[in-house]
Design a protein around this motif. Sequence first.
Motif, PDB file in Angstrom:
ATOM      1  N   ALA A 191       0.881  -1.193   0.025  1.00  0.00           N
ATOM      2  CA  ALA A 191       0.093   0.036   0.028  1.00  0.00           C
ATOM      3  C   ALA A 191       0.886   1.057  -0.014  1.00  0.00           C
ATOM      4  O   ALA A 191       0.503   2.259  -0.811  1.00  0.00           O
ATOM      5  N   HIS A 192       1.882   1.388   0.766  1.00  0.00           N
ATOM      6  CA  HIS A 192       2.799   2.545   0.798  1.00  0.00           C
ATOM      7  C   HIS A 192       3.553   2.507  -0.447  1.00  0.00           C
ATOM      8  O   HIS A 192       4.013   3.836  -0.549  1.00  0.00           O
ATOM      9  N   HIS A 193       3.531   1.632  -1.407  1.00  0.00           N
ATOM     10  CA  HIS A 193       4.116   1.884  -2.537  1.00  0.00           C
ATOM     11  C   HIS A 193       3.397   2.277  -3.651  1.00  0.00           C
ATOM     12  O   HIS A 193       3.521   2.296  -5.025  1.00  0.00           O
ATOM     13  N   ALA A 194       2.176   2.948  -3.255  1.00  0.00           N
ATOM     14  CA  ALA A 194       1.252   3.343  -4.190  1.00  0.00           C
ATOM     15  C   ALA A 194       1.599   4.580  -4.630  1.00  0.00           C
ATOM     16  O   ALA A 194       2.547   5.234  -4.182  1.00  0.00           O
ATOM     17  N   GLY A 195       1.147   4.732  -6.028  1.00  0.00           N
ATOM     18  CA  GLY A 195       1.450   6.084  -6.654  1.00  0.00           C
ATOM     19  C   GLY A 195       0.543   7.210  -5.872  1.00  0.00           C
ATOM     20  O   GLY A 195      -0.696   7.153  -5.288  1.00  0.00           O
TER      21      GLY A 195
ATOM     22  N   PRO B 168      -0.046  10.576   1.491  1.00  0.00           N
ATOM     23  CA  PRO B 168      -0.523  11.247   2.662  1.00  0.00           C
ATOM     24  C   PRO B 168      -1.505  10.071   3.633  1.00  0.00           C
ATOM     25  O   PRO B 168      -2.186  10.316   4.610  1.00  0.00           O
ATOM     26  N   TRP B 169      -1.228   8.872   3.294  1.00  0.00           N
ATOM     27  CA  TRP B 169      -1.703   7.963   3.854  1.00  0.00           C
ATOM     28  C   TRP B 169      -1.262   7.538   5.339  1.00  0.00           C
ATOM     29  O   TRP B 169       0.031   7.575   5.624  1.00  0.00           O
TER      30      TRP B 169
ATOM     31  N   PRO C 127      -4.473  15.474   4.863  1.00  0.00           N
ATOM     32  CA  PRO C 127      -4.348  16.614   3.811  1.00  0.00           C
ATOM     33  C   PRO C 127      -3.222  17.614   4.085  1.00  0.00           C
ATOM     34  O   PRO C 127      -2.845  18.227   3.115  1.00  0.00           O
ATOM     35  N   SER C 128      -2.865  17.679   5.400  1.00  0.00           N
ATOM     36  CA  SER C 128      -1.658  18.767   5.707  1.00  0.00           C
ATOM     37  C   SER C 128      -0.475  18.278   5.492  1.00  0.00           C
ATOM     38  O   SER C 128       0.622  18.876   5.698  1.00  0.00           O
ATOM     39  N   ARG C 129      -0.217  17.082   5.384  1.00  0.00           N
ATOM     40  CA  ARG C 129       1.163  16.338   5.259  1.00  0.00           C
ATOM     41  C   ARG C 129       1.803  17.092   4.265  1.00  0.00           C
ATOM     42  O   ARG C 129       1.572  17.357   2.945  1.00  0.00           O
ATOM     43  N   ASN C 130       3.008  17.388   4.381  1.00  0.00           N
ATOM     44  CA  ASN C 130       3.922  18.022   3.549  1.00  0.00           C
ATOM     45  C   ASN C 130       3.769  19.605   3.075  1.00  0.00           C
ATOM     46  O   ASN C 130       4.166  20.091   2.246  1.00  0.00           O
ATOM     47  N   GLY C 131       2.734  20.150   3.981  1.00  0.00           N
ATOM     48  CA  GLY C 131       2.622  21.411   4.036  1.00  0.00           C
ATOM     49  C   GLY C 131       1.487  21.858   3.298  1.00  0.00           C
ATOM     50  O   GLY C 131       0.732  21.141   2.591  1.00  0.00           O
ATOM     51  N   PRO C 132       0.928  23.201   3.069  1.00  0.00           N
ATOM     52  CA  PRO C 132      -0.077  23.542   2.353  1.00  0.00           C
ATOM     53  C   PRO C 132       0.003  23.552   0.643  1.00  0.00           C
ATOM     54  O   PRO C 132      -0.963  23.537   0.117  1.00  0.00           O
ATOM     55  N   HIS C 133       1.177  23.413   0.331  1.00  0.00           N
ATOM     56  CA  HIS C 133       1.317  23.657  -1.013  1.00  0.00           C
ATOM     57  C   HIS C 133       2.270  22.088  -1.677  1.00  0.00           C
ATOM     58  O   HIS C 133       3.432  21.810  -1.235  1.00  0.00           O
ATOM     59  N   VAL C 134       1.371  21.390  -2.205  1.00  0.00           N
ATOM     60  CA  VAL C 134       1.936  20.025  -2.769  1.00  0.00           C
ATOM     61  C   VAL C 134       1.960  20.091  -4.442  1.00  0.00           C
ATOM     62  O   VAL C 134       0.921  20.411  -4.817  1.00  0.00           O
TER      63      VAL C 134
ATOM     64  N   ASN D  63      -2.570  21.975  -6.635  1.00  0.00           N
ATOM     65  CA  ASN D  63      -3.117  23.389  -6.284  1.00  0.00           C
ATOM     66  C   ASN D  63      -4.534  23.590  -6.949  1.00  0.00           C
ATOM     67  O   ASN D  63      -5.368  24.559  -6.349  1.00  0.00           O
ATOM     68  N   THR D  64      -5.110  22.992  -7.999  1.00  0.00           N
ATOM     69  CA  THR D  64      -6.081  23.024  -8.785  1.00  0.00           C
ATOM     70  C   THR D  64      -7.197  21.906  -8.349  1.00  0.00           C
ATOM     71  O   THR D  64      -8.383  22.170  -8.300  1.00  0.00           O
ATOM     72  N   ILE D  65      -6.734  20.649  -7.754  1.00  0.00           N
ATOM     73  CA  ILE D  65      -7.568  19.778  -7.543  1.00  0.00           C
ATOM     74  C   ILE D  65      -7.144  19.121  -5.934  1.00  0.00           C
ATOM     75  O   ILE D  65      -5.984  18.393  -6.013  1.00  0.00           O
ATOM     76  N   ARG D  66      -7.714  19.848  -4.841  1.00  0.00           N
ATOM     77  CA  ARG D  66      -7.301  19.562  -3.581  1.00  0.00           C
ATOM     78  C   ARG D  66      -7.764  18.027  -3.267  1.00  0.00           C
ATOM     79  O   ARG D  66      -7.047  17.468  -2.565  1.00  0.00           O
ATOM     80  N   GLU D  67      -8.614  17.361  -3.750  1.00  0.00           N
ATOM     81  CA  GLU D  67      -8.936  15.980  -3.526  1.00  0.00           C
ATOM     82  C   GLU D  67      -8.015  14.940  -3.800  1.00  0.00           C
ATOM     83  O   GLU D  67      -8.156  13.760  -3.579  1.00  0.00           O
ATOM     84  N   THR D  68      -6.747  15.394  -4.574  1.00  0.00           N
ATOM     85  CA  THR D  68      -5.859  14.380  -5.042  1.00  0.00           C
ATOM     86  C   THR D  68      -5.360  13.703  -4.119  1.00  0.00           C
ATOM     87  O   THR D  68      -4.633  12.486  -3.791  1.00  0.00           O
ATOM     88  N   ASP D  69      -5.177  14.126  -2.613  1.00  0.00           N
ATOM     89  CA  ASP D  69      -4.792  13.757  -1.494  1.00  0.00           C
ATOM     90  C   ASP D  69      -5.540  12.404  -1.160  1.00  0.00           C
ATOM     91  O   ASP D  69      -4.873  11.268  -0.948  1.00  0.00           O
ATOM     92  N   VAL D  70      -6.676  12.464  -1.282  1.00  0.00           N
ATOM     93  CA  VAL D  70      -7.847  11.312  -1.092  1.00  0.00           C
ATOM     94  C   VAL D  70      -7.742  10.376  -1.982  1.00  0.00           C
ATOM     95  O   VAL D  70      -7.802   9.135  -2.050  1.00  0.00           O
TER      96      VAL D  70
END
Length: 235
Positions: free
Chosen positions: A53-57, A64-65, A123-130, A134-141
């Motif tokens: 799981a940890h080696h997912a893209g 963020p998991w 969602p806060s992992r690695n700070g506010p700017h990943v 920038n345009t699709i916030r849900e990419t963390d989920v």
Amino acid sequence: MKVVHKPSRSALSEFSRSEKRGLYKAIYKRRDVRHFLPDPISDRLLRKLLDSAHHAGSVGFMQPWSFIVIRSADVKKQVKALFEQANAAARRVFEGQKRELYPKLKLEGILDAPVNLCVTCDPSRNGPHVLGRNTIRETDVYSTCCAVQNLWLAARGEGIGVGWVSIFEPAQLRRVLQIPEKVIPVAYLCIGYVRAFLPRPELEIAGWLPRIPLDDLIFSDRWGQKVHWGQKNGK
């Protein structure tokens, strides 16, 4: 003079025939499992699945998991109570044949599975700017869901069943598992050995829904424009 044909770059990186068979077998034989054997899963194997799981893209390599491994009978009972409460409400939204079928479906294996796993997203992992978010916030989920799928396929290859339970109120699940407010509980999974994997998804067998034909879901260049396979340049 003997001509030596070098393999193409794609051939050098291509899986062997047997490796590809194994990969596609895991994809097509994967099932959402509800019935589990009590046999324990070793720490070594569970960690191997979590490493898969940890080696997912993940977008921007944000990773963020996090994973909450649940073996406590007491915690499982609390989670099962949350499911029962939400499930009673969920069945009332359906009508007709589906309302009659709903109570006959087994939709979880919380107490039966030797391991429960909550996969979360920070969602806060690695700070506010990943990078890339920038345009699709849900990419963390979305990235966290990739981790779930990795684990699911790896588990199938190991003969381990996985069932995704989504009938909870997230705030209540967060309270029981003491998940910080900023962290999102994405997937609650039941994991364990099974007697057998069904030949088709259980909900398909039960008549809840059929599998949608693939060609109904593929468009060419823009939404709604059908693909005509075998024609050059889409003509």
